[in-house]
Scaffold this active site. Sequence first.
Site, short mmCIF file in Angstrom:
data_model
loop_
_atom_site.label_atom_id
_atom_site.label_comp_id
_atom_site.label_asym_id
_atom_site.label_seq_id
_atom_site.Cartn_x
_atom_site.Cartn_y
_atom_site.Cartn_z
N GLY A 46 -5.54 1.46 -22.11
CA GLY A 46 -6.45 2.61 -22.14
C GLY A 46 -7.85 2.15 -22.50
O GLY A 46 -8.03 1.04 -23.01
N GLN A 51 -16.27 2.98 -26.03
CA GLN A 51 -16.02 1.54 -26.21
C GLN A 51 -16.92 0.66 -25.34
O GLN A 51 -17.09 -0.52 -25.62
CB GLN A 51 -14.55 1.20 -25.92
CG GLN A 51 -13.59 1.77 -26.94
CD GLN A 51 -12.15 1.44 -26.59
OE1 GLN A 51 -11.52 2.15 -25.80
NE2 GLN A 51 -11.64 0.35 -27.14
N CYS A 91 -6.10 -2.30 -30.35
CA CYS A 91 -7.29 -1.70 -29.76
C CYS A 91 -8.17 -2.82 -29.20
O CYS A 91 -8.38 -3.84 -29.85
CB CYS A 91 -8.06 -0.92 -30.82
SG CYS A 91 -9.57 -0.14 -30.20
N LEU A 92 -8.71 -2.59 -28.00
CA LEU A 92 -9.57 -3.60 -27.38
C LEU A 92 -10.85 -3.82 -28.20
O LEU A 92 -11.47 -4.87 -28.10
CB LEU A 92 -9.93 -3.17 -25.95
CG LEU A 92 -8.74 -3.14 -24.97
CD1 LEU A 92 -9.17 -2.55 -23.63
CD2 LEU A 92 -8.15 -4.54 -24.79
N HIS A 133 -5.21 8.14 -29.54
CA HIS A 133 -6.04 6.96 -29.85
C HIS A 133 -7.38 7.04 -29.10
O HIS A 133 -8.44 6.77 -29.69
CB HIS A 133 -5.24 5.72 -29.45
CG HIS A 133 -5.95 4.40 -29.60
ND1 HIS A 133 -5.53 3.42 -30.47
CD2 HIS A 133 -7.03 3.88 -28.96
CE1 HIS A 133 -6.35 2.37 -30.38
NE2 HIS A 133 -7.26 2.61 -29.45
N GLU A 134 -7.33 7.44 -27.84
CA GLU A 134 -8.56 7.49 -27.02
C GLU A 134 -9.47 8.65 -27.43
O GLU A 134 -10.70 8.49 -27.48
CB GLU A 134 -8.21 7.60 -25.53
CG GLU A 134 -7.33 6.49 -24.96
CD GLU A 134 -7.82 5.09 -25.24
OE1 GLU A 134 -8.99 4.91 -25.63
OE2 GLU A 134 -7.01 4.15 -25.10
N HIS A 137 -11.52 7.74 -30.30
CA HIS A 137 -12.72 6.97 -29.92
C HIS A 137 -13.86 7.91 -29.53
O HIS A 137 -15.01 7.68 -29.89
CB HIS A 137 -12.43 6.05 -28.74
CG HIS A 137 -11.77 4.75 -29.08
ND1 HIS A 137 -12.30 3.85 -29.98
CD2 HIS A 137 -10.63 4.17 -28.62
CE1 HIS A 137 -11.51 2.78 -30.06
NE2 HIS A 137 -10.48 2.94 -29.24
O1 GNR Z 1 -4.54 -1.63 -24.88
C1 GNR Z 1 -4.28 -0.87 -25.82
N1 GNR Z 1 -3.03 -0.86 -26.34
C2 GNR Z 1 -2.60 0.09 -27.27
C3 GNR Z 1 -1.41 -0.15 -27.93
C4 GNR Z 1 -0.91 0.75 -28.83
C5 GNR Z 1 -1.61 1.91 -29.08
C6 GNR Z 1 -2.81 2.15 -28.46
C7 GNR Z 1 -3.30 1.25 -27.55
S1 GNR Z 1 -4.78 1.59 -26.74
C8 GNR Z 1 -5.34 -0.03 -26.39
C9 GNR Z 1 -6.58 0.01 -25.55
C10 GNR Z 1 -7.70 0.64 -26.35
O2 GNR Z 1 -8.27 0.08 -27.25
N2 GNR Z 1 -8.00 1.87 -26.07
O3 GNR Z 1 -8.94 2.51 -26.78
NI NI Z 2 -8.92 1.57 -28.75
#
Ligand code: GNR
Ligand code: NI
Length: 169
Positions: A46, A51, A91-92, A133-134, A137
């Site tokens: 995601g 980001q 998270c990236l 999670h998104e 952000h």
């Molecule tokens: O790539 C991602 N893997 C992930 C793994 C567990 C819970 C959430 C994520 S999202 C993350 C990509 C990202 O940072 N999205 O904002």
């Molecule tokens: Ni993230």
Amino acid sequence: MAIRDILVYPDKRLRQQAKPVTEFNEELTTLVADMAETMYAAPGIGLAAVQVDVPLRVVVMDLSDERDSLRVFINPEIEPLEGTQEYDEGCLSVPGVFATVERVERVRIRYRDVEGNAYEEEADGLLSVCIQHEVDHLDGKVFVDYLSRMKQDRVRRKLLKELKQAQAA
Ligand code: GNR
Ligand code: NI
């Protein structure tokens, strides 16, 4: 299409509050295409526009093993439905760090596609975790915020050290 730079925690720009998309135009299509390319290249499941330093409510996602099922959520809204679940999140924008976060188990998602068509669906499991999670952000929040102050400090120091080493190289 272009791969965009992903902001890394504790970059203050990750705290931007994203604004709703009001114009479903070519600029939006380009942003979504770039975000998809950036997510696939990372690789991640995601990516939120904040980001890549764009304060708009845009999310791309692909939860498939084949990496061939791109999903786009414009102006996503989450309604918590029931239960809680724990998931080991990454998270990236927080590379190399994984930690267990408690989220709502079942949610209703309301969103638009790139053309502005409105949709509504219920989600649980990974889709539910990922959209929560998104949307965090888009509200300037990172999963690290849910950890203890001690763990937050540790993550901050680790990533700042890595940043300095990268700059020295
Ligand atoms: O790539 C991602 N893997 C992930 C793994 C567990 C819970 C959430 C994520 S999202 C993350 C990509 C990202 O940072 N999205 O904002
Ligand atoms: Ni993230």
